[in-house]
Design a protein around this motif. Structure first.
Motif: not given
Length: 293
Positions: A98-103
């Motif tokens: 998953x993207x860093x932002x989502x994580x």
């Protein structure tokens, strides 16, 4: 162990990936499909587990093992363990990302630290984990990006990928999508249908979708449409055969147009029809962006 003996020994799936990307959800979905799931196993314990599954025979036909950075320094041995084990067994590796932002958002929502965060921030921990997992991700048989998934959508996707497909050796997903919403991150191949006239500019067809007969007839009547889809389907047959030889059990062909409403929907279905009878595969169609506009 020859290929027949590997199949008789049962399936083994290694589940790994980024913390917060949905490993637990994937493990639960596999368990619901009657896989025997082992969570947080150090890579050094994979060989003894495989020995046990071979002794168990039909009692453990499908085994999934979650291996991740919770094993700390022990996790570093996973790439080497995978190479050694693949010499004797048919093993697949599922990587969840998953993207860093989502994580970051997911960790903040549950108010828990990242396992590699230490004295730094959540983002520091995510970046450390990405570095450690880079080689593992490269060797994955299947990568699922869960950035836009909730837990129910991820569980559904895992169920679709790993349910019993009978004699099928390869599950092929043909996905329609709209370029204006971004490329599908899990696509293996992408075809662009924007070379065809857009039904959006036809007032009689604008409100319809590629599921409607009028739109289908319009799209397929355009110059180059049938020639493309016939040639593309023929070109995919040796690719899929190669995937099967390399034990790649799932692939995604993404068919795109501007909004994912007309041309891509028609052409995804036409491609699925032409590939449906290919030996050893199960074909399904998914419309990622249909209904978004």
């Amino acid at each position: 162990m020859n290929d027949a003996e590997r199949r008789e020994a049962g399936e083994v799936l290694i589940v790994t990936g980024m913390s917060g990307a949905g490993r637990s959800t994937a493990a639960n979905a596999l368990e619901d499909l009657d896989w025997y799931v082992v969570d947080n196993l150090p890579p050094q314990m994979l060989r003894p587990l495989l020995d046990l599954t071979e002794l168990a025979g039909e009692s453990l036909p499908k085994v999934a093992v979650v291996v991740d950075v919770r094993g700390r320094d022990l996790f570093a041995d996973l790439p080497e363990a995978m190479r050694a084990l693949r010499e004797r067994r048919q093993i697949r590796l599922l990587f969840l990302d998953a993207s860093d932002e989502v994580l970051v958002r997911r960790f903040e929502a549950v108010r828990r630290p990242h396992p590699l965060q230490g004295d730094g921030t959540i983002l520091d921990g995510i970046r450390r984990e990405r570095d450690r997992l880079a080689a593992v991700r490269e060797s994955a048989d299947l990568i699922i990006d869960t950035s836009s998934h909730n837990i129910h959508q991820l569980a559904t996707q895992v169920a679709e990928l790993f349910r019993d497909e009978g004699a099928a050796r390869h599950l092929l997903t043909i996905m329609s999508f709209g370029f204006k919403y971004g490329l599908p991150p899990d696509a293996d191949l992408v075809a662009d249908m924007r070379f065809l006239p857009n039904p959006f500019w036809n007032e009689d067809l604008r409100a319809l979708t590629g599921e409607d007969e009028g739109v289908r007839d319009y799209v397929l009547a355009q110059a180059g449409a049938l020639e493309f889809i016939d040639a593309y389907a023929a070109a995919m047959l040796p690719v899929i055969a190669g995937y099967q030889r390399e034990n790649k059990r799932h692939s995604v062909i993404a068919i795109g147009c501007t909004g994912g409403k007309h041309r891509s929907v028609v052409m995804a279905r036409e491609l699925a029809t032409r590939l449906a009878d290919a030996p050893g595969i199960a074909v399904r169609v998914k419309d990622r962006d249909l209904g978004r506009e």
